[in-house]
Design a protein around this motif. Structure first.
Motif, PDB file in Angstrom:
ATOM      1  N   ASP A   8       0.634  -0.739   0.071  1.00  0.00           N
ATOM      2  CA  ASP A   8       0.321  -0.267  -0.142  1.00  0.00           C
ATOM      3  C   ASP A   8       1.265   1.301   0.203  1.00  0.00           C
ATOM      4  OD1 ASP A   8       1.250   0.073   2.688  1.00  0.00           O
ATOM      5  OD2 ASP A   8      -1.121   0.359   3.687  1.00  0.00           O
ATOM      6  N   ARG A   9       2.104   0.967   0.403  1.00  0.00           N
ATOM      7  CA  ARG A   9       2.916   2.021   0.063  1.00  0.00           C
ATOM      8  C   ARG A   9       4.631   1.636  -1.023  1.00  0.00           C
ATOM      9  NH1 ARG A   9       2.541   2.826   6.154  1.00  0.00           N
ATOM     10  NH2 ARG A   9       0.543   1.474   5.737  1.00  0.00           N
ATOM     11  N   ASP A  10       5.786   2.812  -0.889  1.00  0.00           N
ATOM     12  CA  ASP A  10       6.747   2.708  -0.739  1.00  0.00           C
ATOM     13  C   ASP A  10       7.058   1.909  -0.475  1.00  0.00           C
ATOM     14  OD1 ASP A  10       9.542   2.919  -1.670  1.00  0.00           O
ATOM     15  OD2 ASP A  10       9.325   4.865  -2.298  1.00  0.00           O
ATOM     16  N   ILE A  11       7.915   0.536  -0.113  1.00  0.00           N
ATOM     17  CA  ILE A  11       8.362   0.392   1.545  1.00  0.00           C
ATOM     18  C   ILE A  11       9.635   1.330   1.679  1.00  0.00           C
ATOM     19  CG2 ILE A  11       9.551  -1.359   0.282  1.00  0.00           C
ATOM     20  CD1 ILE A  11       8.939  -3.381   2.472  1.00  0.00           C
ATOM     21  N   GLU A  12      10.643   1.159   0.194  1.00  0.00           N
ATOM     22  CA  GLU A  12      11.445   2.476   1.062  1.00  0.00           C
ATOM     23  C   GLU A  12      11.603   3.063   1.650  1.00  0.00           C
ATOM     24  OE1 GLU A  12      14.852   0.857  -2.083  1.00  0.00           O
ATOM     25  OE2 GLU A  12      13.402   1.172  -3.258  1.00  0.00           O
ATOM     26  N   THR A  13      10.509   4.140   1.469  1.00  0.00           N
ATOM     27  CA  THR A  13      11.046   5.560   2.222  1.00  0.00           C
ATOM     28  C   THR A  13       9.935   5.599   3.974  1.00  0.00           C
ATOM     29  OG1 THR A  13       8.495   5.812   0.908  1.00  0.00           O
ATOM     30  CG2 THR A  13      10.282   6.535  -0.077  1.00  0.00           C
ATOM     31  N   VAL A  14       9.604   3.893   4.442  1.00  0.00           N
ATOM     32  CA  VAL A  14       8.628   4.058   5.256  1.00  0.00           C
ATOM     33  C   VAL A  14       9.993   3.703   6.642  1.00  0.00           C
ATOM     34  CG1 VAL A  14       7.648   2.372   6.844  1.00  0.00           C
ATOM     35  CG2 VAL A  14       6.784   2.973   4.857  1.00  0.00           C
ATOM     36  N   ASP A  15       9.900   4.263   7.554  1.00  0.00           N
ATOM     37  CA  ASP A  15      10.191   4.674   8.441  1.00  0.00           C
ATOM     38  C   ASP A  15      10.506   2.536   9.378  1.00  0.00           C
ATOM     39  OD1 ASP A  15      11.725   4.108  11.625  1.00  0.00           O
ATOM     40  OD2 ASP A  15      10.546   5.931  12.159  1.00  0.00           O
ATOM     41  N   PRO A  16      12.078   2.179   9.533  1.00  0.00           N
ATOM     42  CA  PRO A  16      12.079   0.775  10.023  1.00  0.00           C
ATOM     43  C   PRO A  16      11.196   0.195  10.824  1.00  0.00           C
ATOM     44  CG  PRO A  16      13.766   1.769   9.027  1.00  0.00           C
ATOM     45  CD  PRO A  16      12.847   3.045   9.559  1.00  0.00           C
ATOM     46  N   GLU A  17      11.259   1.255  12.175  1.00  0.00           N
ATOM     47  CA  GLU A  17       9.911   1.047  13.282  1.00  0.00           C
ATOM     48  C   GLU A  17       8.557   1.120  12.497  1.00  0.00           C
ATOM     49  OE1 GLU A  17      11.249  -0.184  15.669  1.00  0.00           O
ATOM     50  OE2 GLU A  17      13.543   1.142  16.097  1.00  0.00           O
ATOM     51  N   HIS A  18       8.310   1.219  11.155  1.00  0.00           N
ATOM     52  CA  HIS A  18       7.147   1.345  11.208  1.00  0.00           C
ATOM     53  C   HIS A  18       6.783  -0.141   9.729  1.00  0.00           C
ATOM     54  CE1 HIS A  18       6.540   5.453  13.515  1.00  0.00           C
ATOM     55  NE2 HIS A  18       6.664   4.697  14.137  1.00  0.00           N
ATOM     56  N   LEU A  19       7.799  -0.319   9.305  1.00  0.00           N
ATOM     57  CA  LEU A  19       7.566  -1.330   8.585  1.00  0.00           C
ATOM     58  C   LEU A  19       6.360  -2.311   8.519  1.00  0.00           C
ATOM     59  CD1 LEU A  19      10.986  -3.022   7.737  1.00  0.00           C
ATOM     60  CD2 LEU A  19       9.653  -1.689   6.135  1.00  0.00           C
ATOM     61  N   ASP A  20       5.601  -2.662  10.046  1.00  0.00           N
ATOM     62  CA  ASP A  20       4.842  -3.703  10.376  1.00  0.00           C
ATOM     63  C   ASP A  20       3.618  -2.479   9.838  1.00  0.00           C
ATOM     64  OD1 ASP A  20       5.431  -2.189  12.140  1.00  0.00           O
ATOM     65  OD2 ASP A  20       4.953  -3.943  13.859  1.00  0.00           O
ATOM     66  N   SER A  21       3.558  -1.607   9.222  1.00  0.00           N
ATOM     67  CA  SER A  21       1.927  -0.746   9.332  1.00  0.00           C
ATOM     68  C   SER A  21       1.912  -1.140   7.454  1.00  0.00           C
ATOM     69  CB  SER A  21       2.223  -0.634   9.883  1.00  0.00           C
ATOM     70  OG  SER A  21       3.456   1.290   9.101  1.00  0.00           O
ATOM     71  N   VAL A  22       2.951  -1.513   7.275  1.00  0.00           N
ATOM     72  CA  VAL A  22       2.464  -1.744   5.724  1.00  0.00           C
ATOM     73  C   VAL A  22       1.694  -3.338   5.079  1.00  0.00           C
ATOM     74  CG1 VAL A  22       4.059  -2.260   3.493  1.00  0.00           C
ATOM     75  CG2 VAL A  22       4.864  -0.823   5.218  1.00  0.00           C
ATOM     76  N   ARG A  23       0.397  -3.241   4.510  1.00  0.00           N
ATOM     77  CA  ARG A  23       0.302  -3.365   4.399  1.00  0.00           C
ATOM     78  C   ARG A  23       0.083  -4.120   2.176  1.00  0.00           C
ATOM     79  NH1 ARG A  23       0.450  -5.385   8.051  1.00  0.00           N
ATOM     80  NH2 ARG A  23      -0.165  -7.252   7.186  1.00  0.00           N
ATOM     81  N   PRO A  24      -0.269  -5.648   2.249  1.00  0.00           N
ATOM     82  CA  PRO A  24      -0.244  -5.964   1.128  1.00  0.00           C
ATOM     83  C   PRO A  24      -1.892  -5.550   0.466  1.00  0.00           C
ATOM     84  CG  PRO A  24       0.371  -7.607   2.377  1.00  0.00           C
ATOM     85  CD  PRO A  24      -0.389  -6.685   3.118  1.00  0.00           C
ATOM     86  N   ILE A  25      -2.131  -5.278  -0.705  1.00  0.00           N
ATOM     87  CA  ILE A  25      -3.200  -4.581  -1.413  1.00  0.00           C
ATOM     88  C   ILE A  25      -3.272  -5.766  -2.255  1.00  0.00           C
ATOM     89  CG2 ILE A  25      -2.909  -2.507  -0.310  1.00  0.00           C
ATOM     90  CD1 ILE A  25      -2.455  -1.628  -3.717  1.00  0.00           C
ATOM     91  N   THR A  26      -2.749  -6.245  -3.369  1.00  0.00           N
ATOM     92  CA  THR A  26      -3.087  -7.117  -3.634  1.00  0.00           C
ATOM     93  C   THR A  26      -2.125  -8.502  -3.817  1.00  0.00           C
ATOM     94  OG1 THR A  26      -3.701  -5.321  -5.526  1.00  0.00           O
ATOM     95  CG2 THR A  26      -3.448  -7.831  -6.750  1.00  0.00           C
ATOM     96  N   THR A  27      -2.135  -9.787  -3.666  1.00  0.00           N
ATOM     97  CA  THR A  27      -1.182 -11.228  -3.965  1.00  0.00           C
ATOM     98  C   THR A  27      -1.809 -11.899  -5.414  1.00  0.00           C
ATOM     99  OG1 THR A  27      -1.244 -11.371  -2.092  1.00  0.00           O
ATOM    100  CG2 THR A  27      -0.565 -13.324  -3.430  1.00  0.00           C
ATOM    101  N   ILE A  28      -0.705 -12.265  -6.244  1.00  0.00           N
ATOM    102  CA  ILE A  28      -0.864 -12.296  -7.525  1.00  0.00           C
ATOM    103  C   ILE A  28       0.602 -14.031  -7.871  1.00  0.00           C
ATOM    104  CG2 ILE A  28      -0.779 -12.126 -10.340  1.00  0.00           C
ATOM    105  CD1 ILE A  28      -1.676  -8.746  -9.922  1.00  0.00           C
ATOM    106  N   CYS A  29      -0.596 -14.463  -7.794  1.00  0.00           N
ATOM    107  CA  CYS A  29       0.440 -16.261  -7.877  1.00  0.00           C
ATOM    108  C   CYS A  29       0.118 -16.352  -9.126  1.00  0.00           C
ATOM    109  CB  CYS A  29      -0.006 -16.969  -6.641  1.00  0.00           C
ATOM    110  SG  CYS A  29       1.020 -18.610  -6.271  1.00  0.00           S
ATOM    111  N   GLY A  30       0.911 -17.254  -9.556  1.00  0.00           N
ATOM    112  CA  GLY A  30       1.084 -17.993 -11.362  1.00  0.00           C
ATOM    113  C   GLY A  30      -0.052 -16.595 -11.965  1.00  0.00           C
ATOM    114  N   GLY A  31      -0.224 -16.051 -12.068  1.00  0.00           N
ATOM    115  CA  GLY A  31      -1.148 -14.749 -13.037  1.00  0.00           C
ATOM    116  C   GLY A  31      -2.007 -14.865 -12.131  1.00  0.00           C
ATOM    117  N   HIS A  32      -2.943 -15.524 -11.329  1.00  0.00           N
ATOM    118  CA  HIS A  32      -4.042 -15.978 -10.627  1.00  0.00           C
ATOM    119  C   HIS A  32      -3.909 -14.560  -9.742  1.00  0.00           C
ATOM    120  CE1 HIS A  32      -4.797 -19.250 -13.160  1.00  0.00           C
ATOM    121  NE2 HIS A  32      -4.233 -19.868 -12.558  1.00  0.00           N
TER     122      HIS A  32
END
Length: 556
Positions: free
Chosen positions: A527-551
């Protein structure tokens, strides 16, 4: 003719993890593969009339996470149990248990998960008498986060006939009190598996406890229930951006469940590898079953080909095997579930069959014995690219650090596990390890610098499944003493330990782990650019889409 994309992910901060690729903004997928990663303009040229376009909105686009050590089936089943992570003190434990139990009065055994070893405070151990005070008339058993220790009330102990003790194999124990009765503490699987069976949880733990199959085989209703549990676990993985599961317990039954889901749906939400779990009571001939599973299940979606063993227990209960005694238990080095000789025989035979081996070894004594076994296999069978693994390696002896690279052994480690990471308390673990061994405890960086391949994982349900929790733990790892070496990883190193090294551990680095043309279309959008996130708050980043094998296996 230019290939048309099925899916285009645009406007992303694309971390391909390919060291030879330039930064990218977009990725194109077709036929279950990645066909290109590049600029928005370049990738848009691959758009056709039926292409689905996903706007990443400047969020990170990564290879799907590979969860390189977890317990899928039992973890999925445990989602319905009482969750005790973070509960502290007798009053809070009492309220939490009684609230959970109020609507489950007909349940034969109540299970709780995530019980801190010092839930009552430093130095006060949980006993059956505490649990009797909380819930006297219904069997109750609560497990430590590591799943190597449990505590049961008197009703539970009486239910399975172990109130007066039990004769168990090496490394397993029903802890007895001065009164001649069990204290309620149960160490390792043989001690608490009867309670799991009594509570109807045995099918979910068979891959861990015996490696065998359900007997009697589940009826139609039980099969349907287990399919639903497995689906729940797969969906839980996909929700966390996971596209590959390297399971660390297994049997044919789990493979059959996954195969049924794959046949019904046409594909799985995650790629899954299931091992054959070899236990210390088995004969070497049982490895023929591992070879059979390897031959029968060998696709990029569902595979076997790996043998899992437990050499020891855990530090907290004193069941990990140490070279020198525990700092707080003079003379006690822990007792292995295998002897060095018996493990060596298994390693040689499994290696001779061309099987990969993964061994739970937490204490430095266990790690040494496993390395010795792998060295013996290489000596007797000849050197090959075996990529045998050691799981956890919470303490490693300095003399054994270089042996990982020398023997080509993968160090499979879990960033949420060190005390002080992911909310874990420092005690009792660091005192039990002892100050002299702190520099070689959870020594990710030390092993990496020595040339070892390091893959990361959660060991779910022991730790939270979320790879972002693991990334935060890896990047923000703190030293227990200023004189200890810094074991932390950079963000890219940690991401690579999940994705690139996870693929390497499966012998699939030629087609997984990077966003690269020709590789499988396993992608997660954050949901955001992980490289700009404060390392202490990395666990607040969330996946918004997961694709496996094109599905698309998950989308908010």
């Amino acid at each position: 003719m230019t290939e048309t994309a099925d899916i285009i992910i645009s406007n992303g901060r694309v971390l391909t993890l390919d060291p030879d690729a330039p930064p990218a903004e977009a990725v194109a997928l077709s036929g279950g593969k990645i066909i290109a990663a590049g600029s928005n303009a370049d990738i848009q040229r691959l758009r056709g009339p039926h292409t689905r376009v996903i706007d990443a909105q400047n969020g990170s686009v990564l290879p799907g996470f590979s969860e390189n050590h977890m317990h899928l089936f039992s973890g999925a089943a445990e989602l319905d149990h009482l969750q005790l992570t973070g509960v502290k003190g007798l009053a809070a434990l009492t309220e939490t248990v009684r609230t959970y139990a109020a609507s489950r009065k007909t349940q034969k055994v109540l299970f709780g998960q995530g019980t801190d070893y010092e839930i009552l405070g430093h130095g006060e151990g949980l006993t059956r008498r505490h649990l009797d005070e909380i819930l006297p008339d219904q069997p109750l058993v609560v497990f430590a986060p590591d799943h190597h220790t449990a505590w049961a009330n008197t009703s539970a102990l009486e239910l399975v006939g172990i109130l007066h003790g039990a004769n168990l194999g090496p490394g397993n124990e029903v802890v007895m009190g001065a009164d001649g009765l069990a204290t309620g503490e149960l160490r390792e699987m043989e001690a608490f598996s009867p309670l799991q069976a009594a509570g109807g949880f045995d099918r979910y733990r068979l891959g861990l406890s015996t490696g065998g199959e359900p007997d009697p085989y589940p009826d139609a209703a039980q099969w349907a229930q287990d399919i639903a549990v497995m689906r729940r676990g797969l969906a839980y993985c996909a929700r966390h951006g996971i596209t590959t599961v390297q399971n660390m317990d297994g049997n044919l039954y789990q493979l059959q469940l996954l195969q049924a889901i794959e046949q019904e749906d046409g594909h799985l939400p995650c790629r899954v590898q299931i091992p054959f779990h070899f236990k210390n009571f088995m004969q070497l001939e049982m490895l023929e079953k591992a070879s059979s599973l390897a031959a029968r299940f060998n696709s990029d979606w569902l595979s076997s080909g790996i043998v899992k063993l437990f050499y020891d227990g855990v530090i907290e209960s004193g069941t990990a095997v140490m070279v020198e005694p525990y700092a707080d238990k003079p003379g006690d080095r822990g007792e292995g579930l295998f002897t060095p000789e018996s493990f060596r025989a298994v390693a040689v035979e499994a290696d001779r069959r061309g099987l990969q081996i993964a061994v739970h070894a937490i204490g430095d004594g266990a790690v040494r014995a496993v390395l010795d076994g792998y060295e013996a296999a290489r000596r007797e069978n000849g050197a090959r690219d075996s990529r045998h693994r050691i799981e956890h390696i919470e303490v490693v002896h300095p003399d054994d650090i270089a042996r990982f690279a020398e023997l080509g052994v993968i160090a499979s480690m879990q960033p949420p596990h060190p005390p002080g990471c992911a909310g874990l308390p420092l005690e009792p673990t660091i005192s039990r390890i002892g100050r002299d061994r702190w520099p070689v405890s959870y020594a990710w960086r030390t092993l990496k610098n020595a040339g070892a391949h390091i893959c990361f994982a959660s060991d779910w349900p022991v730790s939270p499944i979320d790879p972002l929790v693991g990334l935060k733990a890896a990047v923000t790892r703190k030293r227990w003493s200023e004189s200890d070496p810094d074991q932390s990883f950079s963000l890219i190193e940690a991401l690579s330990a999940y994705c690139v090294e996870g693929a390497f551990a499966e012998f699939k680095e030629d087609r997984k782990g990077m966003l690269k043309s020709g590789y499988v279309a396993d992608v997660v959008i954050l949901d955001r650019d992980i490289e700009t996130v404060d390392p202490e708050h990395l666990d607040s980043v969330r996946p918004i889409t997961t694709i496996c094998g094109g599905h698309i296996s998950f989308s908010v």
